[in-house]
Design a protein around this motif. Structure first.
Motif, mmCIF file in Angstrom:
data_model
loop_
_atom_site.group_PDB
_atom_site.id
_atom_site.type_symbol
_atom_site.label_atom_id
_atom_site.label_comp_id
_atom_site.label_asym_id
_atom_site.label_seq_id
_atom_site.Cartn_x
_atom_site.Cartn_y
_atom_site.Cartn_z
ATOM 1 N N UNK A 273 7.018 7.376 -0.242
ATOM 2 C CA UNK A 273 6.315 8.052 -1.331
ATOM 3 C C UNK A 273 5.666 9.360 -0.886
ATOM 4 N N UNK A 274 5.181 9.423 0.339
ATOM 5 C CA UNK A 274 4.476 10.630 0.770
ATOM 6 C C UNK A 274 5.396 11.680 1.382
ATOM 7 N N UNK A 275 6.643 11.298 1.723
ATOM 8 C CA UNK A 275 7.521 12.269 2.371
ATOM 9 C C UNK A 275 8.974 12.161 1.932
ATOM 10 N N UNK A 276 9.662 11.076 2.328
ATOM 11 C CA UNK A 276 11.108 11.045 2.131
ATOM 12 C C UNK A 276 11.631 9.618 2.009
ATOM 13 N N UNK A 277 12.010 9.195 0.790
ATOM 14 C CA UNK A 277 12.596 7.861 0.646
ATOM 15 C C UNK A 277 13.914 7.726 1.396
ATOM 16 N N UNK A 278 14.597 8.857 1.612
ATOM 17 C CA UNK A 278 15.880 8.819 2.311
ATOM 18 C C UNK A 278 15.790 8.407 3.766
ATOM 19 N N UNK A 279 14.596 8.485 4.364
ATOM 20 C CA UNK A 279 14.445 8.001 5.737
ATOM 21 C C UNK A 279 14.562 6.482 5.809
ATOM 22 N N UNK B 175 -5.088 8.830 -13.896
ATOM 23 C CA UNK B 175 -5.013 8.216 -12.565
ATOM 24 C C UNK B 175 -5.709 9.073 -11.514
ATOM 25 N N UNK B 176 -6.297 8.420 -10.531
ATOM 26 C CA UNK B 176 -6.992 9.128 -9.456
ATOM 27 C C UNK B 176 -6.084 9.377 -8.258
ATOM 28 N N UNK B 177 -4.844 8.933 -8.361
ATOM 29 C CA UNK B 177 -3.901 9.126 -7.275
ATOM 30 C C UNK B 177 -2.570 8.494 -7.641
ATOM 31 N N UNK B 178 -1.645 8.460 -6.684
ATOM 32 C CA UNK B 178 -0.321 7.920 -6.953
ATOM 33 C C UNK B 178 0.494 8.858 -7.806
ATOM 34 N N UNK B 179 1.468 8.291 -8.532
ATOM 35 C CA UNK B 179 2.442 9.085 -9.280
ATOM 36 C C UNK B 179 2.397 8.893 -10.788
ATOM 37 N N UNK C 76 0.831 -1.213 0.000
ATOM 38 C CA UNK C 76 0.000 0.000 0.000
ATOM 39 C C UNK C 76 0.865 1.263 0.000
ATOM 40 N N UNK C 77 1.912 1.260 -0.826
ATOM 41 C CA UNK C 77 2.865 2.371 -0.836
ATOM 42 C C UNK C 77 2.222 3.703 -1.213
ATOM 43 N N UNK C 78 1.154 3.664 -2.031
ATOM 44 C CA UNK C 78 0.565 4.901 -2.556
ATOM 45 C C UNK C 78 -0.824 5.192 -1.988
ATOM 46 N N UNK C 79 -1.242 4.430 -0.996
ATOM 47 C CA UNK C 79 -2.614 4.515 -0.516
ATOM 48 C C UNK C 79 -3.054 5.863 0.002
ATOM 49 N N UNK C 80 -2.117 6.679 0.505
ATOM 50 C CA UNK C 80 -2.475 7.995 1.048
ATOM 51 C C UNK C 80 -2.436 9.097 -0.002
ATOM 52 N N UNK C 81 -2.002 8.755 -1.224
ATOM 53 C CA UNK C 81 -1.818 9.799 -2.236
ATOM 54 C C UNK C 81 -3.010 9.811 -3.183
ATOM 55 N N UNK C 82 -4.206 9.989 -2.625
ATOM 56 C CA UNK C 82 -5.398 10.089 -3.470
ATOM 57 C C UNK C 82 -5.633 11.558 -3.809
ATOM 58 N N UNK D 95 0.556 18.674 -0.652
ATOM 59 C CA UNK D 95 1.301 17.819 -1.584
ATOM 60 C C UNK D 95 0.360 17.194 -2.603
ATOM 61 N N UNK D 96 -0.805 16.761 -2.159
ATOM 62 C CA UNK D 96 -1.761 16.146 -3.078
ATOM 63 C C UNK D 96 -2.318 17.177 -4.062
#
Length: 368
Positions: A205-211, A289-293, A173-179, A261-262
């Motif tokens: 995906x929603x903030x920082x891959x570097x974390x 697309x309705x969300x994601x990248x 569910x990597x993109x679930x919050x990016x609707x 961000x959205x």
């Protein structure tokens, strides 16, 4: 080089002020950066447990393992609880890095086609005649790379099918919050009362891959076993990153950041769709697309995707070729509106269309 397929947020969307507040608070409150317990920072798991309730997922902190990104969760699952040679059903196409993880440990991958509602699960039954040990890996929400959202009805049907056929599920569910418009249906995990689904989440995906922080939700027995293996592997995910994420999720500005961000992503998506409408109508088909990248761009005529890739490189464009995500050769591209600078979208879609037209002139075959 313009990266037209990269699955990260545009760097200028990084919430500098919020993160500065987080770092200042951490410098005043964190008194130790010692090793954490095997499942990860308890305070972070408590927060995640509460937030997952909003998705309909009922779990205790003891059901959550903090991982070094969700890819590590797949690695831990693959090496410690799956039998070598096991068959893994997945959408065709699917996320390339996940496929590579499974392949690296000797799993057998079997792609199942999708329609606009998601994976066509009934086709698994046809493939399963001679397969006893199998699981399903699925990205039901803003699927990578196609952007498809599995419908609520399809989720219920798929869940029942997996229950009836005793097929465990890994839900990514990597993109679930990016609707970007309407909130998507609840995860498959929200229906799971028997621990047959392992659910994966991430902050990448929603903030920082570097974390490099993700999380896994499962039964306590599975979570504890994977936690033991993780401790033997790297002695736990970064304590610094876990404390940072804990403060981010507690920060009063986080929800506003996510909202902004959205909005930014929606504007970028709309701009790219507008450019595709202008330059690609005769050349390709796609869904909004309705969300994601991502936008999954399928060319109408068969061309050499290798030649397109090389020609794009010469024009300063880096493409993500669709065949990288599939089990068979295809005629598609994964376009991303999340990373490219907004001012570069129209010009580079136009450049790409010219390259495709030039290659199409020499093509005799139309993709059905």
């Amino acid at each position: 080089m313009v990266r037209l397929g990269t699955g990260e947020l545009y760097p200028k969307l990084y919430p500098s002020k919020m993160m500065k507040d987080v770092f200042v608070k951490l410098s005043q409150t964190v008194t130790s950066l010692n090793y954490l317990e095997p499942l990860g920072l308890l305070e972070l798991r408590e927060i995640l447990s509460e937030k997952l309730k909003n998705k309909g997922i009922q779990c205790k902190p003891s059901n959550i393992l903090i991982t070094s990104g969700s890819l590590q969760a797949l690695q831990l699952i693959s090496v410690s609880i799956l039998k070598q040679g096991l068959t893994i059903y997945t959408e065709a196409p699917s996320y390339i890095k996940s496929l590579q993880v499974f392949q690296s440990v000797g799993m057998q991958l079997l792609g199942i086609n999708m329609d606009h509602e998601g994976i066509q699960y009934w086709k698994i039954a046809k493939e399963r005649k001679n397969i006893e040990d199998a699981i399903l890996y699925t990205i039901p929400t803003f699927h990578n790379p196609t952007g498809i959202v599995m419908s609520a009805d399809r989720r219920r049907e798929l869940f029942k099918f997996c229950i009836d056929n005793r097929i465990p599920v890994i839900e990514d569910d990597a993109y679930g919050d990016i609707w970007l418009e309407n909130e998507p249906p609840k995860p498959l995990k929200s229906m799971d009362e028997h621990g047959m689904i392992i659910y994966l989440g991430t902050i990448s995906k929603v903030l920082a891959p570097g974390l490099r922080i993700g999380w896994l939700v499962g039964s306590e027995s599975i979570v504890n076993r994977l936690g033991d293996v993780k401790m033997q592997t790297d002695y736990g995910a970064s304590s610094v990153s876990q404390w940072i994420l804990k403060e981010v999720l507690c920060n009063t500005n986080y929800d506003q950041y996510l909202k902004e961000t959205k909005i930014a992503l929606k504007n970028r998506r709309d701009l790219m769709i507008s450019a595709l409408d202008k330059y690609f109508k005769e050349l390709a088909v796609w869904e909004t697309p309705k969300g994601g990248f991502y936008i999954w761009l399928v060319l109408k005529r068969e061309i050499s995707m290798e030649k397109l890739f090389q020609a794009a490189i010469k024009e300063g464009i880096l493409l993500n070729i669709g065949s990288s995500y599939d089990f068979n050769k295809n005629n598609a591209l994964r376009l991303s509106y999340s990373y490219i600078d907004e001012k570069d979208i129209i010009d580079n879609i136009k450049k790409l269309s010219i390259l495709v037209r030039n290659l199409t002139k020499n093509s005799l075959f139309e993709v059905k």
